[in-house]
Design an enzyme around this catalytic site. Structure first.
Site, PDB file in Angstrom:
ATOM      1  N   ARG A   1      20.023 -56.020  33.797  1.00  0.00           N
ATOM      2  CA  ARG A   1      20.149 -55.697  32.361  1.00  0.00           C
ATOM      3  C   ARG A   1      21.432 -56.269  31.770  1.00  0.00           C
ATOM      4  NH1 ARG A   1      18.227 -51.334  34.852  1.00  0.00           N
ATOM      5  NH2 ARG A   1      16.138 -50.658  34.270  1.00  0.00           N
ATOM      6  N   ILE A   2      22.538 -56.049  32.497  1.00  0.00           N
ATOM      7  CA  ILE A   2      23.826 -56.497  31.959  1.00  0.00           C
ATOM      8  C   ILE A   2      23.931 -58.023  32.024  1.00  0.00           C
ATOM      9  CG2 ILE A   2      26.333 -56.420  32.275  1.00  0.00           C
ATOM     10  CD1 ILE A   2      25.928 -53.510  33.339  1.00  0.00           C
TER      11      ILE A   2
ATOM     12  N   ASP B   1      20.311 -64.422  41.626  1.00  0.00           N
ATOM     13  CA  ASP B   1      19.797 -63.064  41.845  1.00  0.00           C
ATOM     14  C   ASP B   1      18.545 -63.181  42.706  1.00  0.00           C
ATOM     15  OD1 ASP B   1      18.613 -60.507  41.700  1.00  0.00           O
ATOM     16  OD2 ASP B   1      19.475 -60.146  39.719  1.00  0.00           O
TER      17      ASP B   1
ATOM     18  N   ASP C   1      37.364 -55.058  34.603  1.00  0.00           N
ATOM     19  CA  ASP C   1      37.308 -53.705  34.034  1.00  0.00           C
ATOM     20  C   ASP C   1      37.397 -52.660  35.145  1.00  0.00           C
ATOM     21  OD1 ASP C   1      36.832 -51.911  31.789  1.00  0.00           O
ATOM     22  OD2 ASP C   1      34.855 -51.527  32.663  1.00  0.00           O
TER      23      ASP C   1
ATOM     24  N   GLU D   1      40.758 -46.646  41.586  1.00  0.00           N
ATOM     25  CA  GLU D   1      40.992 -46.378  40.157  1.00  0.00           C
ATOM     26  C   GLU D   1      41.614 -44.988  39.991  1.00  0.00           C
ATOM     27  OE1 GLU D   1      37.280 -47.033  38.148  1.00  0.00           O
ATOM     28  OE2 GLU D   1      37.310 -49.169  38.583  1.00  0.00           O
TER      29      GLU D   1
ATOM     30  N   HIS E   1      38.266 -49.462  33.096  1.00  0.00           N
ATOM     31  CA  HIS E   1      36.871 -49.049  33.307  1.00  0.00           C
ATOM     32  C   HIS E   1      36.272 -48.446  32.020  1.00  0.00           C
ATOM     33  CE1 HIS E   1      33.912 -47.874  36.706  1.00  0.00           C
ATOM     34  NE2 HIS E   1      33.259 -48.072  35.577  1.00  0.00           N
ATOM     35  N   ILE E   2      36.330 -49.247  30.974  1.00  0.00           N
ATOM     36  CA  ILE E   2      35.845 -48.768  29.669  1.00  0.00           C
ATOM     37  C   ILE E   2      34.649 -49.576  29.170  1.00  0.00           C
ATOM     38  CG2 ILE E   2      37.979 -47.725  28.796  1.00  0.00           C
ATOM     39  CD1 ILE E   2      38.462 -50.486  27.348  1.00  0.00           C
TER      40      ILE E   2
HETATM   41  P1  NAD Z   1      20.522 -53.729  37.037  1.00  0.00           P
HETATM   42  O1  NAD Z   1      19.959 -52.957  38.169  1.00  0.00           O
HETATM   43  O2  NAD Z   1      19.724 -53.872  35.790  1.00  0.00           O
HETATM   44  O3  NAD Z   1      20.903 -55.210  37.528  1.00  0.00           O
HETATM   45  C1  NAD Z   1      21.545 -55.470  38.751  1.00  0.00           C
HETATM   46  C2  NAD Z   1      21.017 -56.797  39.248  1.00  0.00           C
HETATM   47  O4  NAD Z   1      21.738 -57.165  40.415  1.00  0.00           O
HETATM   48  C3  NAD Z   1      19.525 -56.727  39.650  1.00  0.00           C
HETATM   49  O5  NAD Z   1      18.798 -57.721  38.955  1.00  0.00           O
HETATM   50  C4  NAD Z   1      19.543 -56.983  41.152  1.00  0.00           C
HETATM   51  O6  NAD Z   1      18.411 -57.718  41.571  1.00  0.00           O
HETATM   52  C5  NAD Z   1      20.805 -57.802  41.295  1.00  0.00           C
HETATM   53  N1  NAD Z   1      21.353 -57.825  42.648  1.00  0.00           N
HETATM   54  C6  NAD Z   1      21.395 -56.824  43.552  1.00  0.00           C
HETATM   55  N2  NAD Z   1      21.979 -57.260  44.688  1.00  0.00           N
HETATM   56  C7  NAD Z   1      22.305 -58.568  44.472  1.00  0.00           C
HETATM   57  C8  NAD Z   1      22.929 -59.552  45.276  1.00  0.00           C
HETATM   58  N3  NAD Z   1      23.335 -59.300  46.536  1.00  0.00           N
HETATM   59  N4  NAD Z   1      23.125 -60.776  44.740  1.00  0.00           N
HETATM   60  C9  NAD Z   1      22.724 -61.062  43.473  1.00  0.00           C
HETATM   61  N5  NAD Z   1      22.100 -60.163  42.681  1.00  0.00           N
HETATM   62  C10 NAD Z   1      21.901 -58.925  43.172  1.00  0.00           C
HETATM   63  O7  NAD Z   1      21.926 -53.053  36.734  1.00  0.00           O
HETATM   64  P2  NAD Z   1      22.849 -53.285  35.453  1.00  0.00           P
HETATM   65  O8  NAD Z   1      22.551 -52.235  34.435  1.00  0.00           O
HETATM   66  O9  NAD Z   1      22.832 -54.706  35.055  1.00  0.00           O
HETATM   67  O10 NAD Z   1      24.275 -52.893  36.077  1.00  0.00           O
HETATM   68  C11 NAD Z   1      24.853 -53.658  37.128  1.00  0.00           C
HETATM   69  C12 NAD Z   1      26.057 -52.914  37.700  1.00  0.00           C
HETATM   70  O11 NAD Z   1      27.090 -52.863  36.716  1.00  0.00           O
HETATM   71  C13 NAD Z   1      25.801 -51.426  38.023  1.00  0.00           C
HETATM   72  O12 NAD Z   1      25.230 -51.265  39.308  1.00  0.00           O
HETATM   73  C14 NAD Z   1      27.159 -50.811  37.918  1.00  0.00           C
HETATM   74  O13 NAD Z   1      27.802 -50.803  39.177  1.00  0.00           O
HETATM   75  C15 NAD Z   1      27.915 -51.746  36.985  1.00  0.00           C
HETATM   76  N6  NAD Z   1      28.253 -51.080  35.710  1.00  0.00           N
HETATM   77  C16 NAD Z   1      29.558 -50.997  35.357  1.00  0.00           C
HETATM   78  C17 NAD Z   1      29.908 -50.383  34.165  1.00  0.00           C
HETATM   79  C18 NAD Z   1      31.351 -50.295  33.722  1.00  0.00           C
HETATM   80  O14 NAD Z   1      31.698 -49.379  32.995  1.00  0.00           O
HETATM   81  N7  NAD Z   1      32.206 -51.231  34.100  1.00  0.00           N
HETATM   82  C19 NAD Z   1      28.915 -49.833  33.338  1.00  0.00           C
HETATM   83  C20 NAD Z   1      27.590 -49.961  33.716  1.00  0.00           C
HETATM   84  C21 NAD Z   1      27.259 -50.586  34.921  1.00  0.00           C
END
Ligand code: NAD
Length: 339
Positions: A165-166, A185, A271, A276, A294-295
């Protein structure tokens, strides 16, 4: 009706909130749960959370809204009456989901509630680093009038590790700046990459070698811990900027420090940290490090939708319905008497 628990006869339900932000920006979220009969216990992580007190309280708790508190085997052994654990966020690296499953405790998360602000922050880091905004701001504030030569982003290549998603939302934004997006990915197929407008790279080493900027957007798992290491940094271009909005431990911070010292990479914008808050982490001494506390997902809009998602999940569980974002749906077939 599908569901593990029938709580309709329970007079009082105890809700533990250890997540720092839940109910803070929009107190209506807490009102909804109080009106549903929950007695609320607030032990906010990083604030008033005395870990021992939280552990003492756990056997009385029915529902827990958690952020980063370690929900490990020991903690879960105290969750003898727990009906649901809800992550106030997306990454569940602090929750032992298999152990919760073994104990028949549903674990919920909130996917889709924060990818937009996280993508925005990743782009903010990218643009502000390449245009040296922080140094420029400090210089003007100190009464100077200097010029800061930036580097452009148009026509450059952004390598996205983890096109979820991100990662996808970052690509959408980056394309608007004329940046070519490539992604690695192994869990997404070719059609997904085409729809996301990201060139699929099947080997991580190829992505690292081709990228001017590398954005890390993967969950922290046994597989991804320390993915950015001395070995993988060696594959990057010497001017490469790494942007980390996932989890600190996906990166070996000591390796980043070594690389910055030797000018093996151009910078690290993050971030998140291995620990932390980072205290006096050596990373903070580098002017090629840009950081935020971490925001990434901490915006009013995101807190609102995250809060609504948490409430929907708790309400579903206590109404005996199937919650939408459950990580271990198999527990819903476990009857309470077998727990
Ligand atoms: P998501 O599940 O939609 O996407 C994660 C992607 O990573 C998936 O497509 C998955 O296939 C891929 N992936 C998994 N293992 C992998 C690997 N070894 N190599 C390459 N790709 C791989 O999750 P998202 O919503 O995009 O969030 C991703 C991460 O961001 C979360 O797990 C979380 O740890 C982090 N996050 C951080 C904050 C923050 O405040 N900094 C906020 C939200 C999420």
């Amino acid at each position: 009706m599908e569901g593990a628990f029938d709580m309709t006869d329970t007079p009082e339900r105890h809700l533990l909130i250890s997540a720092r932000s839940f109910g803070r920006n929009d107190p209506r979220h807490l009102d909804v749960l109080k009106n549903d009969g929950f007695v609320i216990h607030e032990y906010r992580e990083g604030e008033n959370a005395d870990l021992d007190e939280v552990r003492e309280l756990l056997p009385r708790i029915d529902a827990w809204v958690v952020s980063t508190f370690p929900v490990d085997v020991e903690t879960l052994s105290r969750c003898t009456d727990m009906k649901v654990i809800v992550k106030h966020g997306v990454g569940v690296d602090n929750i032992n989901v298999p152990e919760a499953t073994r104990r028949g405790i549903p674990v919920l998360t909130a996917p889709g509630s924060n990818h937009i602000p996280v993508a925005d922050l990743a782009m903010t880091h990218l643009l502000s680093f390449t245009r040296r905004i922080i140094a420029a701001h400090q210089s003007v504030q100190q009464g100077r009038w200097e010029r800061f030569l930036g580097s452009g982003v148009h026509g450059k290549t952004l390598g996205i590790i983890g096109v979820g998603r991100i990662g996808r939302a970052i690509a959408e934004r980056a394309r608007g700046f004329g940046i070519h997006c490539i992604g690695y990915d192994p869990y997404q197929d070719a059609d997904f990459f085409t729809e996301a407008g990201v060139t699929r790279i099947t080997e991580l080493q190829d992505l690292l070698g081709r990228s001017d900027f590398v954005s890390i957007n993967i969950p922290l798992t046994d597989e991804t811990r320390g993915l950015i290491s001395d070995r993988t940094i060696d594959l990057m271009q010497p001017h490469a900027l790494i942007i980390n909005t996932s989890r600190g431990s996906v990166v070996d911070e000591a390796a980043i420090c070594r690389a910055l010292e030797k000018k093996r990479i151009g910078g690290y914008a993050t971030d998140v940290f291995e620990t932390e808050p980072p205290g006096n982490s050596p990373l903070l001494a580098f002017d090629t490090v840009q950081c935020s506390p971490h925001i990434a997902s901490y915006t009013e809009d995101s807190m609102r939708s995250l809060g609504e998602c948490v409430i929907e999940g708790i309400t579903a569980v206590f109404s005996g319905e199937r919650p939408e974002h459950i990580l271990n749906p198999e527990v819903l077939t476990v009857s309470e008497s077998t727990r």
